[in-house]
Design a protein around this motif. Structure first.
Motif, short mmCIF file in Angstrom:
data_model
loop_
_atom_site.label_atom_id
_atom_site.label_comp_id
_atom_site.label_asym_id
_atom_site.label_seq_id
_atom_site.Cartn_x
_atom_site.Cartn_y
_atom_site.Cartn_z
N LYS A 175 26.12 35.70 -58.88
CA LYS A 175 25.56 36.84 -58.16
C LYS A 175 25.80 36.68 -56.66
O LYS A 175 25.23 35.78 -56.03
CB LYS A 175 24.06 37.00 -58.45
N SER A 225 24.80 38.34 -54.19
CA SER A 225 23.62 38.55 -53.36
C SER A 225 22.80 37.28 -53.17
O SER A 225 21.97 37.19 -52.26
CB SER A 225 22.72 39.64 -53.97
N THR A 265 10.06 33.69 -56.71
CA THR A 265 11.16 34.23 -55.91
C THR A 265 11.65 35.53 -56.55
O THR A 265 12.26 35.51 -57.62
CB THR A 265 12.32 33.22 -55.82
N LYS A 266 11.37 36.65 -55.90
CA LYS A 266 11.65 37.96 -56.49
C LYS A 266 13.14 38.18 -56.73
O LYS A 266 13.54 38.76 -57.74
CB LYS A 266 11.10 39.07 -55.59
N GLN A 267 13.99 37.69 -55.80
CA GLN A 267 15.43 37.89 -55.95
C GLN A 267 15.93 37.23 -57.24
O GLN A 267 16.72 37.82 -57.99
CB GLN A 267 16.19 37.32 -54.75
N GLN A 292 14.01 36.39 -59.83
CA GLN A 292 13.33 37.07 -60.93
C GLN A 292 14.08 38.33 -61.34
O GLN A 292 14.30 38.58 -62.54
CB GLN A 292 11.90 37.42 -60.48
N ASP A 293 14.49 39.12 -60.35
CA ASP A 293 15.23 40.36 -60.65
C ASP A 293 16.56 40.07 -61.33
O ASP A 293 16.95 40.77 -62.27
CB ASP A 293 15.47 41.14 -59.35
N GLN A 294 17.26 39.04 -60.86
CA GLN A 294 18.56 38.70 -61.44
C GLN A 294 18.42 38.15 -62.85
O GLN A 294 19.25 38.44 -63.72
CB GLN A 294 19.29 37.69 -60.54
N VAL A 322 16.03 38.95 -65.02
CA VAL A 322 15.75 40.11 -65.86
C VAL A 322 17.03 40.91 -66.12
O VAL A 322 17.29 41.34 -67.25
CB VAL A 322 14.69 41.01 -65.19
N GLN A 323 17.85 41.05 -65.09
CA GLN A 323 19.09 41.80 -65.25
C GLN A 323 20.05 41.12 -66.21
O GLN A 323 20.68 41.77 -67.05
CB GLN A 323 19.76 41.96 -63.88
N LYS A 340 19.70 47.75 -71.93
CA LYS A 340 19.62 48.97 -71.12
C LYS A 340 20.73 49.93 -71.47
O LYS A 340 21.79 49.52 -71.86
CB LYS A 340 19.67 48.61 -69.63
#
Length: 314
Positions: A54, A56, A298-300, A302-304, A306-307, A314
């Motif tokens: 990733k 980001s 760490t939200k970043q 966590q989001d990755q 989940v993705q 999805k």
């Protein structure tokens, strides 16, 4: 294997007993060992995959976290498979060369993790005290040099222990009351003078782990001083929150280690199985919980996560 005590006989094969006094409970004890190892492998591998793939997350903090995850995998793999072999199959026999190799990887990886935690504290100091210069200071080139320095320090300080152990004659016993080979545990079954081993082990501890703890503490003193000079309360909270995961990991890593050191100091008053279990907590807990801590706080990441895990749904 029967222990031999004849003068002049130097053992080349040893037998790891596992957890002394709890041999009948080995099958049950193996369950948390196995679960923690699987979680450590999956969690840290996922963390490394996400950070490397990733774009980001291609920032200094996450690169250091990637190093920590890699060290966690090496640390747990250096010990837990051997532990499970003892618990499940009573396969405690290990050659001297394999035993020394295990000593090298356990101790060097532990020192590497300590060094990584130190540079992560330095990373948080730069991010909070010099936010505008963060990326210009922590360039990819500097991160690479820091990584090489960390591993060179760990390997360089532990490498002499190989020769300090290989010079010894192991004629007292070939029975090691532990789940894995440790420097002093192995040295204690030698019939030679091990004062050099003891003092060198003390030097390594003071010049690496203890020094790292002092520098981490000093870094956080500077961080807290800078944070409390921030006028906005929300900005102060946000700055402190960025350090939350790192502080949790520091406590998790050094806490059990300090308790283990104290138990060795007062070993006459503490049962052997308690000492061995505490030593295993130092190796089992951080690799298992580090990715969970960073994944939750760490939200970043966590989001990755989940993705990656739920992209197909999805």
């Amino acid at each position: 294997m029967t222990s031999l005590n004849h003068t002049g006989v130097s053992h080349t094969v040893f037998r790891l007993l596992g957890i002394p006094g709890l041999e009948d409970q080995h099958m049950w004890i193996s369950i948390p060992f196995f679960i923690s190892y699987v979680i450590a492998l999956l969690g840290n591998s996922l963390l490394i995959f996400i950070i490397l793939t990733k774009h980001s997350l291609h920032e200094p903090m996450y690169f250091f976290l990637c190093m920590l995850a890699g060290a966690d995998i090496v640390l747990s793999t250096s010990t837990v498979p051997q532990d499970l072999a003892i618990f499940w199959f009573r396969a405690g026999e290990i050659s001297l060369n394999c035993c020394v190799a295990q000593v090298f990887f356990i101790h060097s990886t532990f020192i590497s993790e300590s060094g990584i935690l130190l540079v992560m504290a330095f990373d948080r100091y730069i991010a909070i005290c010099y936010p505008l210069r963060y990326t210009s200071i922590l360039t990819h080139g500097l991160i690479g040099k820091i990584g090489v320095t960390i591993f060179m320090r760990s390997y360089g300080t532990i490498f002499p222990i190989i020769f300090l152990l290989k010079r010894l004659n192991f004629c007292k016993s070939n029975i090691l009351p532990n789940t894995s080979c440790k420097h002093i545990v192995l040295a204690h079954v030698s019939c030679d003078d091990i004062q050099v081993n003891i003092w060198y082990g003390f030097f390594v501890l003071m010049s690496t782990v203890v020094l790292d703890i002092v520098l981490i503490f000093f870094s956080y003193v500077l961080i807290l001083r800078a944070v409390f000079h921030i006028p906005s309360q929300d900005a102060r909270y946000k700055a402190l929150n960025t350090c939350g995961s790192h502080v949790c990991v520091i406590i998790l890593f050094y806490g059990p280690g300090i308790f283990t050191t104290l138990t060795q100091r007062f070993e006459r008053h503490i049962a052997p199985h308690i000492r061995v279990l505490l030593a295993n907590v130092c190796i089992l807990a951080p690799p298992m919980l580090n990715p969970i801590i960073y994944g939750i706080k760490t939200k970043q990441i966590q989001d990755q996560v989940v993705q990656v895990l739920f992209a197909k749904q999805k």
